[in-house]
Design an enzyme around this catalytic site. Sequence first.
Site, PDB file in Angstrom:
ATOM      1  N   GLU A  61       0.856  -1.179   0.000  1.00 53.42           N
ATOM      2  CA  GLU A  61       0.000   0.000   0.000  1.00 53.42           C
ATOM      3  C   GLU A  61       0.894   1.230   0.000  1.00 53.42           C
ATOM      4  O   GLU A  61       1.702   1.415   0.909  1.00 53.42           O
ATOM      5  CB  GLU A  61      -0.902   0.023   1.235  1.00 53.42           C
TER       6      GLU A  61
ATOM      7  N   ASP B   5      -5.601   8.704  10.281  1.00 54.91           N
ATOM      8  CA  ASP B   5      -4.227   8.326  10.595  1.00 54.91           C
ATOM      9  C   ASP B   5      -3.772   8.865  11.937  1.00 54.91           C
ATOM     10  O   ASP B   5      -4.123   9.977  12.340  1.00 54.91           O
ATOM     11  CB  ASP B   5      -3.287   8.820   9.490  1.00 54.91           C
TER      12      ASP B   5
END
Length: 261
Positions: free
Chosen positions: A49, A60
């Site tokens: 990824e 995040d």
Amino acid sequence: MANKINKLFAERPQDKKFLSLYFCAGNPTLDGTGDVILTMQRRGIDFVEVGIPFSDPLADGPVIQTAATRALKNGMSVSRLFQQLKAIKADVRIPLILMGYLNPILHYGIEQFCQSCAEAGVSGMIIPDLPFDDYLSQVKPVADRYDLRVIMLITPETSDERIRFIDDHTDGFIYMVSSAAITGAQHSFDDARQAYFRRIDQMHLRNPRMIGFGISNKQTLEAANANAAGAIIGSKFVTLLDEACGNADLALDSLFDALQQ
């Protein structure tokens, strides 16, 4: 030619567990993207990824937020990332998945983004803040034309009905987020997390599943592997790559050591 993600899972031996790693393009160095990917491939990582840095990464934790900020300061952009991926396309055999937020993708243009993905050898994308209705009406038809898979996330809060709807309308694999929290390494998964893993496993979904968020050691890796097709590691690898000043071999040595403990 079949999509590399579908091919990978279709040919998976029954006892094989996949390991996917995330890193943020442009961090710690602007021009390290290709080397990191090719090193992962050489060291046996099953698919990668590649994060597209964004100034407001909602899902995040601090590690990946810091990486994105540094990547943007280094000059990473969507167009530069595609240039870097095109440069290594002939050497990449494993699936590449771009993980990025909707804003920079819309700014680049959905059609142009999907076309550039296909030209750069990308097999799929993860867009955490893409509403599912918009995926169905605006993104999926374009992605399908370019044989790209749009991977959707589910969390412990996602209802069974919603999970089955996602399973019916996506292809490739389902990204099982281990918790509803932000990304970040964790030492273990509690009973509630384990129960969530078992609940999804017992749904017998059409798509294979990968578990991510919080995997950083032997205990969390084994829990993911016991309840899915494998694990996705992000924050831990990003930290190790930073500590190794972008040397992917050293970072992988450290990661493999950590996953034995």
